[in-house]
Design a protein around this motif. Structure first.
Motif, mmCIF file in Angstrom:
data_model
loop_
_atom_site.group_PDB
_atom_site.id
_atom_site.type_symbol
_atom_site.label_atom_id
_atom_site.label_comp_id
_atom_site.label_asym_id
_atom_site.label_seq_id
_atom_site.Cartn_x
_atom_site.Cartn_y
_atom_site.Cartn_z
ATOM 1 N N MET A 93 12.720 9.803 3.040
ATOM 2 C CA MET A 93 10.904 9.862 2.712
ATOM 3 C C MET A 93 11.733 9.232 1.576
ATOM 4 S SD MET A 93 10.837 13.181 1.388
ATOM 5 C CE MET A 93 9.320 14.162 0.051
ATOM 6 N N HIS A 94 10.147 8.480 0.649
ATOM 7 C CA HIS A 94 11.093 8.270 -0.947
ATOM 8 C C HIS A 94 9.699 7.261 -1.725
ATOM 9 C CE1 HIS A 94 9.092 5.174 1.561
ATOM 10 N NE2 HIS A 94 8.616 4.740 1.024
ATOM 11 N N PHE A 95 9.887 7.446 -2.796
ATOM 12 C CA PHE A 95 8.873 7.650 -4.191
ATOM 13 C C PHE A 95 8.039 6.614 -4.225
ATOM 14 C CE2 PHE A 95 10.973 10.902 -3.110
ATOM 15 C CZ PHE A 95 10.779 12.785 -3.445
ATOM 16 N N HIS A 96 7.502 6.195 -4.746
ATOM 17 C CA HIS A 96 6.401 5.333 -5.574
ATOM 18 C C HIS A 96 5.676 5.748 -6.982
ATOM 19 C CE1 HIS A 96 6.923 2.242 -1.915
ATOM 20 N NE2 HIS A 96 6.937 3.515 -1.536
ATOM 21 N N TRP A 97 6.847 4.851 -7.679
ATOM 22 C CA TRP A 97 5.336 5.869 -9.224
ATOM 23 C C TRP A 97 5.470 4.059 -10.356
ATOM 24 C CZ3 TRP A 97 10.658 6.077 -8.069
ATOM 25 C CH2 TRP A 97 11.789 5.854 -8.664
ATOM 26 N N SER A 107 0.645 4.600 -7.701
ATOM 27 C CA SER A 107 0.446 5.033 -5.797
ATOM 28 C C SER A 107 -0.087 4.127 -5.575
ATOM 29 C CB SER A 107 -0.945 6.253 -5.707
ATOM 30 O OG SER A 107 -1.792 5.584 -6.602
ATOM 31 N N GLU A 108 0.132 3.318 -4.108
ATOM 32 C CA GLU A 108 0.541 2.257 -3.755
ATOM 33 C C GLU A 108 -1.170 2.675 -2.900
ATOM 34 O OE1 GLU A 108 4.037 1.373 -1.513
ATOM 35 O OE2 GLU A 108 3.603 0.448 -2.722
ATOM 36 N N HIS A 109 -1.910 3.316 -2.449
ATOM 37 C CA HIS A 109 -3.058 3.651 -1.842
ATOM 38 C C HIS A 109 -4.074 3.949 -3.293
ATOM 39 C CE1 HIS A 109 -0.403 3.698 2.041
ATOM 40 N NE2 HIS A 109 -1.921 3.389 2.857
ATOM 41 N N ILE A 120 4.088 9.734 -2.065
ATOM 42 C CA ILE A 120 5.328 10.025 -1.638
ATOM 43 C C ILE A 120 5.384 9.376 -0.041
ATOM 44 C CG2 ILE A 120 7.046 10.955 -0.273
ATOM 45 C CD1 ILE A 120 5.336 13.425 -2.962
ATOM 46 N N HIS A 121 6.380 8.972 0.245
ATOM 47 C CA HIS A 121 6.425 8.625 1.912
ATOM 48 C C HIS A 121 7.692 8.902 2.885
ATOM 49 C CE1 HIS A 121 4.233 3.972 0.337
ATOM 50 N NE2 HIS A 121 3.299 5.346 0.822
ATOM 51 N N LEU A 122 6.550 9.220 3.740
ATOM 52 C CA LEU A 122 7.693 10.172 4.628
ATOM 53 C C LEU A 122 7.848 8.951 6.067
ATOM 54 C CD1 LEU A 122 6.185 12.826 3.476
ATOM 55 C CD2 LEU A 122 7.545 14.132 4.802
ATOM 56 N N LEU A 202 4.991 -1.799 6.701
ATOM 57 C CA LEU A 202 5.961 -1.293 5.558
ATOM 58 C C LEU A 202 5.385 -1.676 4.199
ATOM 59 C CD1 LEU A 202 9.324 -2.113 7.473
ATOM 60 C CD2 LEU A 202 8.284 -0.037 6.993
ATOM 61 N N THR A 203 4.733 -1.276 3.335
ATOM 62 C CA THR A 203 4.500 -1.997 1.762
ATOM 63 C C THR A 203 5.498 -3.032 1.032
ATOM 64 O OG1 THR A 203 5.265 0.078 0.973
ATOM 65 C CG2 THR A 203 2.941 0.205 1.778
ATOM 66 N N THR A 204 7.239 -2.720 1.855
ATOM 67 C CA THR A 204 7.845 -4.051 1.200
ATOM 68 C C THR A 204 8.841 -4.392 2.596
ATOM 69 O OG1 THR A 204 9.974 -2.450 2.134
ATOM 70 C CG2 THR A 204 9.029 -1.793 -0.790
HETATM 71 ZN ZN ZN Z 1 7.150 3.294 0.513
#
Ligand code: ZN
Ligand code: SG7
Length: 262
Positions: A93-97, A107-109, A120-122, A202-204
């Protein structure tokens, strides 16, 4: 530049140019997206995800600063079964801020254009491929659960305390620490029955188009002080604070977002 890609272009290929090096990033089923609630299709055949072992106590999890985010390795003993019977196992899991200016969300969405503070992405892989490494290139290889996190001024969330206090031990890119006694279930929203789902990527980079997304309708809540600690905690390869690590929303094209609630 040490990094192959970035969000701003300060360091490596900027977001709008990702497709030059990673062609999938220019595809027609990219993530994240803006969820337009009026266009979501309710599907009565979508059941709550069957989630096993997310509440396991006493876990020791390793957490790393990878230069783009902080990432927590998850044991593959946690699993999620989708309505169509597919079983996915956890990988990380990782985080976007956000945080580049105070009050900037990351957030991404987005939901009807509204951006939450943190996402948070799991990351899960389809268990039929046995390992994450084998699943990662398969067209039905991955599933990601997205948790939107909002900020309420004084509502401290004790379930995030261990994670937040360990951030000082991964201040520099490449550092790793151990989280003790975290309970992943408690970091999720109260209601995990209701979700939006769609086919994305994937968002990256490399933006692989093999991710089934599940975005929980309910959000988690942390305090403003907690959000600020996350936004100021970790640094990239150039010892610049990692902030605004989210990709812009992508066109929906020929896709439908479904939900299991009306
Ligand atoms: Zn992510
Ligand atoms: C984060 O998001 C990292 C990546 C992750 C990427 O930058 O956590 O993970 C690693 C191992 O670097 O990439 C393949 C992968 O999981 C994209 O994941 S996301 O679509 O959920 N945001």
């Amino acid at each position: 530049a040490l990094s192959e890609w970035s969000y701003s272009g300060d360091d490596g290929l900027e977001e709008s140019r990702w497709p030059e090096k990673y062609p999938s990033c220019g595809g027609e089923r990219q993530s994240p997206i803006d969820v337009k609630r009026r266009e979501v299709h309710f599907s009565s055949s979508l059941l709550p995800l069957h989630m096993v072992n997310y509440e396991e106590e006493g876990l020791e999890l390793s957490m790393t600063n990878n230069g783009h985010t902080v990432q927590i390795t998850l044991p593959n003993t946690m699993s999620m079964r989708d309505s169509d019977g597919t079983v996915y196992r956890t990988k990380q899991m990782h985080f976007h801020w956000g945080g580049r200016d105070s009050e900037i969300s990351g957030s991404e969405h987005t939901i009807d254009g509204m951006r939450h503070a943190i996402e948070i992405h799991l990351v899960h892989f389809n268990e039929k491929y046995e390992t994450y490494e084998k699943a990662v290139d398969q067209p039905d290889g991955l599933a990601v659960m997205a948790v939107l996190v909002k900020v309420e001024d004084y509502t401290e969330n004790d379930y995030y305390s261990t994670f937040i206090s360990e951030l000082e031990n991964v201040k520099y890119t490449g550092q790793t620490t151990t989280l003790r006694n975290v309970n992943i279930r408690n970091m999720l929203p109260g209601d995990i029955r209701h979700y939006y789902t769609y086919q994305g990527s994937l968002t990256t980079p490399p933006c692989t188009e093999n991710v089934k997304w599940f975005v929980f309708q309910d959000s988690a809540t942390i305090s403003k002080a907690q959000a600020e600690r996350i936004e100021n905690a970790v640094m990239d390869h150039h010892n610049q604070t990692i902030r605004n690590g989210y990709r812009r929303t992508q066109p929906l094209h020929n896709r439908v977002v479904e939900a299991n609630f009306p």
